[in-house]
Write an enzyme that holds these catalytic residues in place. Structure first.
Site, short mmCIF file in Angstrom:
data_model
loop_
_atom_site.label_atom_id
_atom_site.label_comp_id
_atom_site.label_asym_id
_atom_site.label_seq_id
_atom_site.Cartn_x
_atom_site.Cartn_y
_atom_site.Cartn_z
N LYS A 82 0.99 -1.18 -0.01
CA LYS A 82 -0.15 0.12 -0.01
C LYS A 82 0.86 1.19 0.00
CE LYS A 82 -4.02 1.91 2.51
NZ LYS A 82 -5.01 1.72 3.65
N SER A 130 -9.63 1.48 2.42
CA SER A 130 -8.82 2.18 1.68
C SER A 130 -7.76 1.39 1.07
CB SER A 130 -8.24 3.29 2.47
OG SER A 130 -7.53 3.01 3.13
N SER A 182 -9.85 -0.61 6.67
CA SER A 182 -9.29 -0.55 5.51
C SER A 182 -8.54 -1.69 4.77
CB SER A 182 -8.40 0.70 5.41
OG SER A 182 -9.19 1.76 5.29
N1 GLN Z 1 -13.38 3.94 5.91
C1 GLN Z 1 -12.77 4.18 6.96
C2 GLN Z 1 -12.37 5.92 6.81
O1 GLN Z 1 -12.57 6.13 6.00
C3 GLN Z 1 -11.50 3.33 7.21
C4 GLN Z 1 -10.32 3.90 6.80
C5 GLN Z 1 -9.06 2.93 7.17
O2 GLN Z 1 -9.16 1.94 7.59
N2 GLN Z 1 -7.78 3.67 6.72
O3 GLN Z 1 -11.71 6.16 7.71
#
Ligand code: GLN
Length: 427
Positions: free
Chosen positions: A30, A105, A129
């Protein structure tokens, strides 16, 4: 449609002489995990040209283990999103459900594994994410217990919530990657050593669920789509057939988890992202002289809408007059969520729920409705608030739309082996 799995398609060879556990294996990373000499953008125009001078601890460990890194994967900007559509580099298609989002994400990492571009991948999970894209792309993802994996070199979004974790096509693959990245690190004081029951995490993938007790939190099943719920119960029935038993449990606090999570995550983000000031990081602008003007111009240009929204809300929640009303309340809710999980896990070995209450959105569907996007995190964010480990494993396809559904298992602190053992029973 543009389809970006990798933001930077650059190969980094591991230590060839290492003869390590990942020699000959490919890993996608990532793009919020620092790689020495290889651009690390966090999916943001702000870091479009940023090349880190050092490796994240997890990256050094991958190299030592002999892995070949195949590229840096697309992601929601700074990890803020559930679809990978907030990336400044365009969306990523879902290889398991073309035309749909891969989740987020860490969407690029899950898509890389689902498309066969890499055998393994690393993501980060602040509020789901890793688990969300694993569920949407039909692969396995593990969110480790807070403190199991070093965050040194992970660009911070919500640092009290997040962990780096593995993706694989199978539970054993993901567990083998976990084996390589875990362990204490002098550079991250929140890490600690864990005594395993067996030889390794990968060894725990035995599929033995005989006598396992599964708690099913009513609140995490109720709100899910019909096709997701049916697939979820089919998976529970399969575990029962193999000797597990289940009972329903209640987590009353999770009703407030999404609110608490977003207040805490945005507050931490507003502070963490203050470093992107145009001096050390960020694009050059025409504004000259006045510090405030330069700072504003760089951030206006470098950040996307979702990031700006969160910095504004987080700054507001932390401001003198509102701190007690929002931030402090959210911390109280976090403590309550932790307590609820501890209680439920005193009466069950693991907790099970659908990973996501919905199947993958169509591309573009949720972008103009941030609230809809936040609510999709209902089943994943409580686990980060409670610092606990969780795994998402493919449960099959929804019989309503034929799209992938993931099963989430949550365990006690540092109970990753138990989760790996249980999840591997569904393969
Ligand atoms: N969808 C969640 C957010 O937007 C989780 C994102 C993540 O785990 N980085 O914060």
């Amino acid at each position: 449609m543009a389809d970006t799995i990798f933001i930077t398609d650059e190969r980094i060879d591991g230590d060839a002489d290492a003869d390590g556990p990942l020699t000959g294996r490919t890993v996608a990373i990532k793009d919020n995990i620092s790689t020495e000499g290889v651009r690390t953008t966090c999916g943001s125009a702000m870091l479009e040209d940023y090349v880190p001078p050092y490796d994240a601890t997890v990256v050094s460990r991958l190299k030592d283990a002999g892995a070949t890194i195949v590229g840096k994967t697309n992601m929601d900007e700074f990890g803020m999103g559930t679809t990978t559509e907030t990336s400044a580099f365009g969306p990523t298609d879902n290889p398991a459900a073309p035309g749909h989002v891969p989740g987020g994400s860490s969407g690029g990492s899950a898509a890389a594994v689902a498309a066969g571009e890499a055998e393994l991948a690393l993501g980060s999970d602040t509020g789901g994410s890793i688990r969300c894209p694993a569920a949407f792309c039909g692969v396995v993802g593990i969110k480790p217990t807070y403190g199991l994996v070093s965050r040194y070199g992970l660009v911070a979004y919500g640092n009290s919530l997040e962990q780096i974790g593995p993706f694989g096509e199978t539970v054993e693959d993901a567990a083998a990657l976990l084996d390589v990245i875990t362990g204490p690190d002098d550079r991250d004081a929140t890490t600690r050593a864990v005594e395993l029951d067996g030889e390794s995490y990968a060894d725990a993938a035995t599929g033995d669920v005989d006598g396992l007790t599964i708690g099913v939190p009513t609140e995490l099943v109720e709100g899910a789509d019909e096709g997701v719920v049916d697939t979820f119960w089919d998976a529970i029935a399969e575990l029962e057939a193999q000797g597990a038993e289940y009972h329903e449990v209640s987590l009353p606090s999770v009703e407030h988890a999404v609110e608490a999570y977003y207040v805490i995550a945005m507050s931490e983000a507003s502070s963490n992202l203050a470093r992107f000031d145009g001096v050390r990081y960020g694009p050059a602008t025409d504004a000259d002289g006045n510090w405030n003007e330069t700072f504003a111009a760089v951030r206006k240009e470098g950040f996307g809408d979702e990031v700006k929204r969160r910095i504004l809300l987080g700054t507001y929640a932390l401001s003198a007059g509102y701190h007690d009303k929002y931030y402090k309340k959210a911390q109280d809710a976090r403590a309550w969520v932790k307590q609820d999980f501890d209680e439920a896990l005193s009466e069950a070995d693991v907790l099970a729920s659908p990973t996501m209450p919905v199947t993958p959105f169509e591309q573009g569907e949720s972008l103009d409705d941030p609230l809809q996007m936040y609510l999709a995190d209902a089943n994943t964010v409580p686990v980060n608030l409670a610092d606990l480990p969780a795994i998402s494993v493919p449960a099959g396809e929804s019989d309503v739309d034929g799209l992938p559904v993931g099963l989430q298992l949550v365990g006690p602190s540092f109970g990753e082996e138990r989760l790996i053992r249980a999840a591997s029973a569904l393969e």
